[in-house]
Write a protein that holds these residues in place. Structure first.
Motif, mmCIF file in Angstrom:
data_model
loop_
_atom_site.group_PDB
_atom_site.id
_atom_site.type_symbol
_atom_site.label_atom_id
_atom_site.label_comp_id
_atom_site.label_asym_id
_atom_site.label_seq_id
_atom_site.Cartn_x
_atom_site.Cartn_y
_atom_site.Cartn_z
ATOM 1 N N UNK A 186 51.523 41.721 43.427
ATOM 2 C CA UNK A 186 50.526 42.184 42.470
ATOM 3 C C UNK A 186 50.646 43.681 42.242
ATOM 4 N N UNK A 187 50.877 44.423 43.292
ATOM 5 C CA UNK A 187 50.990 45.879 43.182
ATOM 6 C C UNK A 187 52.174 46.288 42.319
ATOM 7 N N UNK A 188 53.250 45.527 42.379
ATOM 8 C CA UNK A 188 54.458 45.873 41.627
ATOM 9 C C UNK A 188 54.411 45.436 40.171
ATOM 10 N N UNK A 189 53.393 44.674 39.802
ATOM 11 C CA UNK A 189 53.271 44.200 38.427
ATOM 12 C C UNK A 189 52.649 45.284 37.550
ATOM 13 N N UNK A 190 53.054 45.407 36.276
ATOM 14 C CA UNK A 190 52.400 46.362 35.379
ATOM 15 C C UNK A 190 50.929 46.004 35.173
ATOM 16 N N UNK A 191 50.099 47.015 35.013
ATOM 17 C CA UNK A 191 48.674 46.788 34.789
ATOM 18 C C UNK A 191 48.437 45.914 33.568
ATOM 19 N N UNK A 192 49.217 46.108 32.517
ATOM 20 C CA UNK A 192 49.013 45.308 31.306
ATOM 21 C C UNK A 192 49.156 43.818 31.594
#
Length: 358
Positions: free
Chosen positions: A69-75
């Motif tokens: 989750x941390x490595x995923x873009x906020x968008x």
């Protein structure tokens, strides 16, 4: 007055037999995953279990660990969250995941004090994670627990002012043994037996000694202070298509209501009537032959009602708004559109072809 050992001794065996099967709950005898506990608790804030469950499944399939989750873009997180509401939760969720990954090696802290230092984690969530995931002795008080405690002790003072009292009383019930199971048992009891209306007292393991039941006031508690009527705000949204059939969208400011989400451009939302067409033109994203669509979009937020009129137009070739971007209509599902904007889209698609114009 209920005594701690008696309450826990009666409630835990009931929980072992009647515990709810929830997608984030670890099976009996299995240590709970702190990531899944945290994710579920954030989703369940201001949201029901049936509404949160499919989002939880989708998130854990796409992002099985907090590092993912941390490595995923906020968008991407905002798009996946769209429709669940209270979007500051999604932004804090992503921020918290990054802090856990970067500062804590991908492991959640195991104490309330350390958990409270993470973004988006308050008193309730910190207690829930510490108790359920790490079996720390912590008092977990949600709306279900407040109701159970108010009835057990026949607390007459109304919510919300009585919350500190209910939390203090709940702390007297929290046992040293199996505090995580006890926390979940209290929540399950409130959700399935000690319900807001028509509590099923005959099935309750805590019926004996429940002060409200003895007084016959169980259906009246907890009392609530009268709520002020929600105000209504109104505005006008602008449905603009380009020659290729794409619709103009823009991103809201990061701070404030629906921060960082994608929206159909609109006027401001204010008290008073929906802006008439002449007044609305000052906020239109582009000069065009705008026409008012029939009907109205209505949505309710936590603190106000919203009514939006919708105007539609077609942009000329090469026109571009200063702060917008074009998205093909068949790709709108991939945008971080909050529920109110999904209503605007459905309204526009239903009415934009009525008559001439867009």
């Amino acid at each position: 007055m209920p005594m701690t050992p008696a309450v826990a001794d009666r409630l835990l065996p009931w929980y072992d037999r009647h515990r709810r099967d929830l997608p984030w709950r670890a099976p009996p005898g299995v240590t709970a995953d702190p990531y899944r506990v945290w994710l579920s608790e954030i989703m369940l804030q201001q949201t029901t279990v049936p509404a949160a469950a499919p989002y939880f499944r989708a998130f854990t399939e796409r992002w099985p660990t907090v590092r993912d989750l941390a490595e995923s873009p906020l968008d991407d997180v905002l798009v996946a969250w769209a429709g669940l509401g209270y979007y500051a939760r999604a932004r804090n969720l992503h921020k918290c995941a990054r802090v856990v990954a970067e500062r804590h090696g991908g492991r959640f802290p195991d104490t309330e004090e350390a958990l409270l230092e993470l973004p988006g984690i308050g008193t309730y969530t910190a207690a829930a994670i510490a108790s359920i995931a790490f079996d720390r002795v912590a008092t977990v008080v949600d709306g279900n627990v407040e109701r159970v405690v108010a009835r057990l002790f026949a607390v007459e003072e109304p919510l919300p002012n009585v919350k500190p009292t209910l939390r203090r009383l709940a702390a007297t019930l929290t046992p040293q043994r199996r505090p995580g199971d006890f926390a979940q048992a209290m929540m399950d009891l409130g959700a399935t037996v000690c319900t807001p209306r028509k509590p099923r007292c005959m099935l309750c393991p805590l019926a004996e000694g429940c002060a409200a039941r003895e007084a016959g006031t169980q259906e009246e508690l907890p009392r609530r202070a009268a709520k002020a009527d929600k105000p209504t705000r109104r505005g006008m949204a602008f449905w603009l298509l380009n020659p290729e059939g794409a619709v103009l969208l823009r991103r809201r400011a990061e701070d404030g209501l629906l921060g960082g989400m994608t929206e159909v451009p609109s006027t401001g939302w204010a008290a008073g009537p929906v802006p008439d067409e002449d007044a609305a033109m000052g906020a239109a994203p582009l000069p065009a032959r705008w026409r008012r669509l029939p009907g109205m979009v209505r949505h309710t937020f936590s603190h106000f009602h919203l009514e939006l009129g919708v105007m539609a137009a077609r942009a000329g070739a090469g026109w571009q708004a200063a702060d917008g971007f074009w998205v093909p209509v068949d790709r709108l599902g991939g945008e971080a559109l909050p529920s109110v904007m999904r209503k605007v889209v459905r309204h526009a698609l239903a009415h934009a072809n009525d008559g001439d114009g867009a």
